[in-house]
Design a protein around this motif. Structure first.
Motif, PDB file in Angstrom:
ATOM      1  N   TYR A 199       0.721  -0.835  -0.058  1.00  0.00           N
ATOM      2  CA  TYR A 199      -0.069  -0.239  -0.001  1.00  0.00           C
ATOM      3  C   TYR A 199       0.979   1.061   0.090  1.00  0.00           C
ATOM      4  O   TYR A 199       1.867   1.289   0.744  1.00  0.00           O
ATOM      5  CB  TYR A 199      -0.957   0.109   1.110  1.00  0.00           C
ATOM      6  CG  TYR A 199      -2.042  -1.073   1.251  1.00  0.00           C
ATOM      7  CD1 TYR A 199      -3.168  -0.649   0.530  1.00  0.00           C
ATOM      8  CD2 TYR A 199      -1.798  -2.064   1.525  1.00  0.00           C
ATOM      9  CE1 TYR A 199      -4.334  -1.419   0.283  1.00  0.00           C
ATOM     10  CE2 TYR A 199      -2.847  -3.209   1.370  1.00  0.00           C
ATOM     11  CZ  TYR A 199      -4.200  -2.768   0.857  1.00  0.00           C
ATOM     12  OH  TYR A 199      -5.033  -3.596   0.682  1.00  0.00           O
ATOM     13  N   TYR A 200       0.504   2.237  -0.760  1.00  0.00           N
ATOM     14  CA  TYR A 200       1.217   3.508  -1.011  1.00  0.00           C
ATOM     15  C   TYR A 200       0.142   4.761  -1.028  1.00  0.00           C
ATOM     16  O   TYR A 200      -0.916   4.349  -1.279  1.00  0.00           O
ATOM     17  CB  TYR A 200       2.018   3.456  -2.250  1.00  0.00           C
ATOM     18  CG  TYR A 200       3.144   2.391  -2.373  1.00  0.00           C
ATOM     19  CD1 TYR A 200       4.227   2.548  -1.505  1.00  0.00           C
ATOM     20  CD2 TYR A 200       2.890   1.079  -2.781  1.00  0.00           C
ATOM     21  CE1 TYR A 200       5.241   1.526  -1.470  1.00  0.00           C
ATOM     22  CE2 TYR A 200       3.729   0.154  -2.794  1.00  0.00           C
ATOM     23  CZ  TYR A 200       5.041   0.351  -2.213  1.00  0.00           C
ATOM     24  OH  TYR A 200       6.091  -0.896  -2.061  1.00  0.00           O
ATOM     25  N   ALA A 201       0.772   5.851  -0.821  1.00  0.00           N
ATOM     26  CA  ALA A 201      -0.125   7.062  -1.145  1.00  0.00           C
ATOM     27  C   ALA A 201       0.997   8.004  -1.552  1.00  0.00           C
ATOM     28  O   ALA A 201       2.123   8.101  -1.523  1.00  0.00           O
ATOM     29  CB  ALA A 201      -0.614   7.710   0.195  1.00  0.00           C
ATOM     30  N   ILE A 202       0.353   8.880  -2.585  1.00  0.00           N
ATOM     31  CA  ILE A 202       1.124  10.067  -3.407  1.00  0.00           C
ATOM     32  C   ILE A 202       0.455  11.339  -2.895  1.00  0.00           C
ATOM     33  O   ILE A 202      -0.522  11.850  -2.818  1.00  0.00           O
ATOM     34  CB  ILE A 202       0.910   9.599  -4.980  1.00  0.00           C
ATOM     35  CG1 ILE A 202       1.662   8.368  -5.326  1.00  0.00           C
ATOM     36  CG2 ILE A 202       1.561  11.020  -5.699  1.00  0.00           C
ATOM     37  CD1 ILE A 202       1.530   8.075  -6.829  1.00  0.00           C
ATOM     38  N   ALA A 203       1.534  11.988  -2.915  1.00  0.00           N
ATOM     39  CA  ALA A 203       1.249  13.705  -2.638  1.00  0.00           C
ATOM     40  C   ALA A 203       2.154  14.331  -3.614  1.00  0.00           C
ATOM     41  O   ALA A 203       3.442  13.961  -3.901  1.00  0.00           O
ATOM     42  CB  ALA A 203       1.580  14.042  -1.355  1.00  0.00           C
ATOM     43  N   ALA A 204       1.503  15.321  -4.502  1.00  0.00           N
ATOM     44  CA  ALA A 204       2.130  15.914  -5.593  1.00  0.00           C
ATOM     45  C   ALA A 204       1.759  17.488  -5.802  1.00  0.00           C
ATOM     46  O   ALA A 204       0.587  17.748  -5.159  1.00  0.00           O
ATOM     47  CB  ALA A 204       2.086  15.358  -6.859  1.00  0.00           C
ATOM     48  N   PHE A 205       2.358  18.200  -6.034  1.00  0.00           N
ATOM     49  CA  PHE A 205       2.441  19.690  -6.337  1.00  0.00           C
ATOM     50  C   PHE A 205       2.816  20.187  -7.700  1.00  0.00           C
ATOM     51  O   PHE A 205       4.156  19.495  -7.888  1.00  0.00           O
ATOM     52  CB  PHE A 205       2.330  20.503  -5.323  1.00  0.00           C
ATOM     53  CG  PHE A 205       3.883  20.599  -4.768  1.00  0.00           C
ATOM     54  CD1 PHE A 205       4.393  22.164  -5.305  1.00  0.00           C
ATOM     55  CD2 PHE A 205       4.589  19.854  -4.203  1.00  0.00           C
ATOM     56  CE1 PHE A 205       5.673  22.521  -4.925  1.00  0.00           C
ATOM     57  CE2 PHE A 205       5.811  20.316  -3.603  1.00  0.00           C
ATOM     58  CZ  PHE A 205       6.567  21.393  -4.197  1.00  0.00           C
ATOM     59  N   HIS A 206       2.282  21.225  -8.280  1.00  0.00           N
ATOM     60  CA  HIS A 206       3.001  21.900  -9.337  1.00  0.00           C
ATOM     61  C   HIS A 206       3.878  22.776  -8.679  1.00  0.00           C
ATOM     62  O   HIS A 206       3.331  24.134  -8.642  1.00  0.00           O
ATOM     63  CB  HIS A 206       1.942  22.255 -10.340  1.00  0.00           C
ATOM     64  CG  HIS A 206       2.364  23.287 -11.575  1.00  0.00           C
ATOM     65  ND1 HIS A 206       1.665  23.887 -12.245  1.00  0.00           N
ATOM     66  CD2 HIS A 206       3.617  23.056 -11.998  1.00  0.00           C
ATOM     67  CE1 HIS A 206       2.470  24.482 -13.281  1.00  0.00           C
ATOM     68  NE2 HIS A 206       3.706  23.839 -13.200  1.00  0.00           N
ATOM     69  N   ASP A 207       5.096  22.840  -8.946  1.00  0.00           N
ATOM     70  CA  ASP A 207       6.160  23.796  -8.382  1.00  0.00           C
ATOM     71  C   ASP A 207       6.247  24.820  -9.540  1.00  0.00           C
ATOM     72  O   ASP A 207       7.507  24.752  -9.973  1.00  0.00           O
ATOM     73  CB  ASP A 207       7.361  22.929  -8.175  1.00  0.00           C
ATOM     74  CG  ASP A 207       8.571  24.062  -7.317  1.00  0.00           C
ATOM     75  OD1 ASP A 207       7.981  25.146  -7.065  1.00  0.00           O
ATOM     76  OD2 ASP A 207       9.641  23.658  -7.177  1.00  0.00           O
ATOM     77  N   LYS A 208       5.430  25.605  -9.786  1.00  0.00           N
ATOM     78  CA  LYS A 208       5.472  26.592 -11.137  1.00  0.00           C
ATOM     79  C   LYS A 208       6.682  27.280 -10.856  1.00  0.00           C
ATOM     80  O   LYS A 208       7.108  27.501 -12.085  1.00  0.00           O
ATOM     81  CB  LYS A 208       4.207  27.290 -10.838  1.00  0.00           C
ATOM     82  CG  LYS A 208       3.963  28.096 -12.042  1.00  0.00           C
ATOM     83  CD  LYS A 208       2.616  28.817 -11.988  1.00  0.00           C
ATOM     84  CE  LYS A 208       2.362  29.691 -13.310  1.00  0.00           C
ATOM     85  NZ  LYS A 208       0.940  30.229 -13.219  1.00  0.00           N
TER      86      LYS A 208
END
Length: 161
Positions: free
Chosen positions: A100-109
């Motif tokens: 089991y895994y979880a992903i967090a992501a963001f657009h580092d504009k």
């Protein structure tokens, strides 16, 4: 990292029957070499959408426990960076072992490697989580973002908002 197993058979006999069996076991051992016992050889792809522009980078953190979820990328299982060069950025996560895994992501504009926030901590950059997990205040719970890696191909879609 993959671990491989080798089957070794020793038969302590010199009869023709046992020699033939030794050859059979040797052929079976060769066939089994290269079979992975603790990671997948299947495709695990994650497609990220919802970028506000084609500037900057996609920052992705993959977590295998809730302990540092979701902001401590230094303690994530994987911390990855990709240039945003289109409307969709697809990454390959096939190195993940079953679990089991979880992903967090963001657009580092602006490319500063920091998740920018404005007044009262309101995010200034788009972000998203696996499973489409959301929360009305603060980040979603780790359990809401969990996905399962098995021996089956997996395609994830994460929309940045």
């Amino acid at each position: 990292m993959k671990r491989f197993f080798i089957v070794m058979v020793y038969i302590n006999s010199y009869s023709t029957f046992w020699k033939e069996k030794e050859l059979l076991y040797f052929v079976l051992a060769l066939a089994l070499m290269g079979q992975s016992v603790d990671s997948t050889d299947v495709s695990i792809l994650a497609a990220f959408r919802g970028f506000s522009s084609h500037d900057g980078f996609l920052r992705v953190a993959v977590f295998d426990s809730p302990e540092f979820w979701p902001e401590d990328k230094d303690n994530a299982l994987l911390a990855l960076t990709f240039p945003v060069d289109g409307d969709v950025v697809t990454i390959d996560l096939s190195e993940l072992s079953p679990g089991y895994y979880a992903i967090a992501a963001f657009h580092d504009k602006d490319g500063d490697a920091v998740f920018d926030r404005g007044l009262f901590g309101v995010p200034k950059e788009r972000y998203g989580f696996s499973n489409g997990a959301r929360s009305s205040t603060g980040p979603p719970d780790y359990e809401d973002a969990l996905f399962l890696v098995t021996d089956e191909p997996l395609e994830l879609e994460i929309v940045l908002e």
